[in-house]
Enzyme design. Structure first.
Site, mmCIF file in Angstrom:
data_model
loop_
_atom_site.group_PDB
_atom_site.id
_atom_site.type_symbol
_atom_site.label_atom_id
_atom_site.label_comp_id
_atom_site.label_asym_id
_atom_site.label_seq_id
_atom_site.Cartn_x
_atom_site.Cartn_y
_atom_site.Cartn_z
ATOM 1 N N TYR A 1 88.619 56.463 -9.942
ATOM 2 C CA TYR A 1 87.289 56.905 -9.496
ATOM 3 C C TYR A 1 86.613 55.919 -8.543
ATOM 4 C CZ TYR A 1 87.950 60.135 -13.366
ATOM 5 O OH TYR A 1 88.449 61.082 -14.218
ATOM 6 N N CYS B 1 73.815 49.339 3.815
ATOM 7 C CA CYS B 1 72.395 49.159 4.070
ATOM 8 C C CYS B 1 71.527 49.752 2.988
ATOM 9 C CB CYS B 1 72.062 49.747 5.435
ATOM 10 S SG CYS B 1 72.780 48.720 6.704
ATOM 11 N N GLU B 2 71.716 49.315 1.766
ATOM 12 C CA GLU B 2 70.749 49.641 0.730
ATOM 13 C C GLU B 2 70.865 48.673 -0.431
ATOM 14 O OE1 GLU B 2 72.351 53.857 0.256
ATOM 15 O OE2 GLU B 2 71.832 53.311 -1.802
ATOM 16 N N GLY C 1 92.766 60.515 -17.103
ATOM 17 C CA GLY C 1 92.783 60.101 -15.697
ATOM 18 C C GLY C 1 92.604 58.598 -15.623
#
Ligand code: LLP
Length: 449
Positions: A406, A376-377, A308
Site C-alpha cells: 500500500y 508542498c504541504e 495482502g
C-alpha cells in the site's frame, strides 16, 4: 522469517533496540560501516546504482511469506490481495507459490492474466464495478465475482448472457468493528462495502441470486478490516457467517460450499508492535468452523483468506536520501527526496515507521526526529518520532523497512516528482521490476497543449 543472520556485533554506543532488525526481511544482514544487505545486496550500493528514492523488494521474503500461508492454511485457498502491490514479477511469484489472487479492477485483473495467472484462480471484488471491470472479468473467465450490492445481481446476470453461468459470492457485513484505523474498518454497517447481515439485506440478496440461473452462488465473503492483530474478531465473523449459511440452508435447502474470510492480517511496522499470529488464526478458524458447522448441521465449507499486507509489506524497503535537516525549537525535521507521493500512509492513517540511517556508522547520540517528504504541504510526513543519530545530515541515506504494501500501489504523481523504481533483490542480484517514472512519462500523457 523472524530469525536474522547477524554478521556483525551490535555496534557499541547504540541504545537498546536501535539496531533491532526484527521487522526487516529475514535475509537482512549487517555490513561494515553501518550498511545493510537485503537479498544479498548492499542497500547503499543499490541507492548509488539506482538513485533515490527507490523501493527494494526481497523476492525470498515474498515467497517465504506465501509458503508460511500455505503451510499454516493447508486446506484453505490463500488469495493474495493484489491491491497491496502488483507487478508482473509479483504475479509470477504468487502463482509459483500456489496462491490465488484477489483483484478489484479490470487493470489488476488484466495485468495478472496477461502475466500468466490462471483467471479461474482470481476473485474480483469492488463496491462499484465498472462496465469495463465486468466485461474483463467475463471475457477472461474470472473464477469468482463477489457481489457487493443488490444492483449488481441483475447487472452481472445480464452481462453473462443467455446460456452462460458465472460463479459469484456475496460480500456480507457481519457487524464487527476491527482494524488499525477508521478508514480501513469494513466490518460494520456504516461503511460502503457489502450487504448487511443485521438488516436482512444479505439474506435477501442471496435469495435473489439463488433464483438467478445465470449465477452460481458458491459461497459467502466478508472482509472485516485491515491491520487486525487479534484472532478474536475473525472467530466472531466466522460464527456469524456460518450462522447465515445455516439460515440459507434452512430457507433454500442449499449448503454453500465456500466461505472467504478476507484479509486484514496485521503486521509490525516498528519493532515490538503486535503481529497477527497466523498459526493461531489458522488453527482456531479450522476448529471454530468445524464446531459451528457441526452445531448447525452443515457440511464444512472450503475456507479462503485474502492477505495482502502480510505477504508484501515486510518484503519491501524504501530508500531515501536526506536533502535537508532543519531544527526548529524542539523539533528536528529530516527532509528526504520522496514523501507522500510514494507513501501516503502516514498522512492517511497516521502510521508510524522506523527509518534507519544506512551507509555510514554514526556514534552520535540518537535524537527524535520527524522525517518529512519533499512535497508542498505540512502533512507530508514519512515518519513521526523517528529515532535517528543526532548528526544526521544532507547526503545521508535512510532506509525504511516494511514498505512493500500500500505504498507504491497508492503512489501518486503529486508535484510531478515521479514514482520511484522497484528493484527486486534475490541471492545477491538486483533486477529492476519497474523503472523510475520520468518527466517524459508525464509529458507523454499530457497531450492537450
Ligand atoms: N480482501 C479485501 C476484500 C480487501 O478489501 C482487502 C483490503 C484485502 C483483502 C487485503 O487486506 P490486507 O490483508 O492487505 O490488510 N490502504 C490501506 C489498506 C486498505 C485495505 C483495503 N482492502 C493501508 O495502507 O493500510
Amino acid at each position: 522469517m523472524g530469525d536474522h543472520v547477524v554478521t556483525a556485533a551490535v555496534p557499541a554506543g547504540l541504545p537498546a533496540g536501535a539496531d533491532d532488525l526484527s521487522v526487516w526481511p529475514a535475509s537482512t544482514t549487517r555490513l561494515p560501516d553501518g550498511d545493510l544487505a537485503v537479498g544479498g545486496v548492499s542497500l547503499s550500493e543499490l541507492a548509488d546504482r539506482f538513485d533515490t528514492p527507490a523501493y527494494v523488494l526481497d523476492e525470498a521474503e515474498v515467497r517465504g511469506r506465501c509458503r508460511t500461508y500455505r503451510d499454516a492454511f493447508p486446506d484453505t485457498d490463500v488469495l493474495y490481495a493484489a491491491k497491496a502491490f502488483l507487478s508482473r514479477a509479483m504475479v509470477r511469484w504468487v502463482r509459483e507459490e500456489g496462491l490465488g489472487l484477489d483483484v478489484c479492477s479490470a487493470g489488476e485483473l488484466e495485468l495478472a492474466v496477461t502475466s500468466g495467472f490462471p483467471a479461474e484462480r482470481v476473485v474480483l471484488h469492488g463496491n462499484a464495478k465498472s462496465p469495463r471491470d465486468l466485461e474483463a472479468a467475463l471475457r477472461l473467465g474470472v473464477g469468482r465475482i463477489v457481489i457487493d450490492g443488490p444492483s449488481e445481481i441483475a447487472r452481472i446476470a445480464a452481462a453473462v448472457g443467455p446460456g452462460g453461468r458465472q460463479k459469484v459470492m456475496v460480500r456480507v457485513v457481519p457487524g464487527i468493528s476491527a482494524g488499525g484505523h477508521d478508514k480501513i474498518r469494513t466490518g460494520t454497517d456504516d461503511q460502503k462495502f457489502g450487504l448487511s447481515l443485521a438488516d436482512g439485506s444479505a439474506q435477501h440478496a442471496i435469495a435473489r441470486i439463488l433464483g438467478q440461473p445465470r449465477l452460481e452462488l458458491t459461497g459467502l465473503h466478508c472482509h472485516i478490516g485491515s491491520q487486525i492483530t487479534e484472532v478474536k474478531p475473525y472467530l466472531v465473523a466466522l460464527r456469524r457467517m456460518v450462522g447465515l449459511m445455516a439460515r440459507v440452508h434452512d430457507a433454500h435447502g442449499v449448503a454453500l460450499p465456500e466461505l472467504d474470510l478476507g484479509g486484514g492480517h496485521g503486521i509490525a511496522y516498528r519493532p515490538g508492535e503486535p503481529v497477527l499470529d497466523l498459526t493461531a488464526l489458522a488453527r482456531r478458524l479450522r476448529a471454530g468452523l468445524i464446531e459451528s458447522c457441526a452445531a448447525a448441521g452443515l457440511p464444512v465449507p472450503r475456507l479462503a483468506v485474502e492477505p495482502g499486507r502480510a505477504v508484501a509489506g515486510p518484503a519491501g524497503v524504501a530508500l531515501y536520501r536526506v536533502l535537508a535537516v532543519k531544527r526548529t525549537g524542539e523539533k528536528v525535521f529530516v527532509a528526504v527526496d520522496g514523501g507522500m507521493s510514494d507513501n501516503p500512509r502516514p498522512a492517511l492513517y497516521g502510521v508510524r515507521y522506523a527509518p534507519r540511517l544506512i551507509g555510514r556508522r554514526s556514534t552520535a547520540e540518537p535524537r527524535t526526529a520527524t522525517v518529512v517528504g519533499r512535497h508542498c504541504e505540512a502533512g507530508d510526513i514519512l515518519a513521526a518520532d523517528a529515532e535517528l543519530p543526532g548528526d544526521i545530515r544532507p547526503g545521508d541515506l535512510l532506509a525504511v523497512p516494511v514498505a512493500g504494501a500500500y505504498q507504491l500501489s497508492m503512489a501518486s504523481g503529486y508535484n510531478l516528482v515521479g514514482r520511484p523504481p522497484v528493484i527486486a533483490v534475490h541471492e545477491g542480484t538486483a533486477t529492476t521490476l519497474m523503472r523510475r517514472e520520468t518527466l517524459d512519462d508525464f509529458r507523454s500523457r499530457d497531450i492537450g497543449g
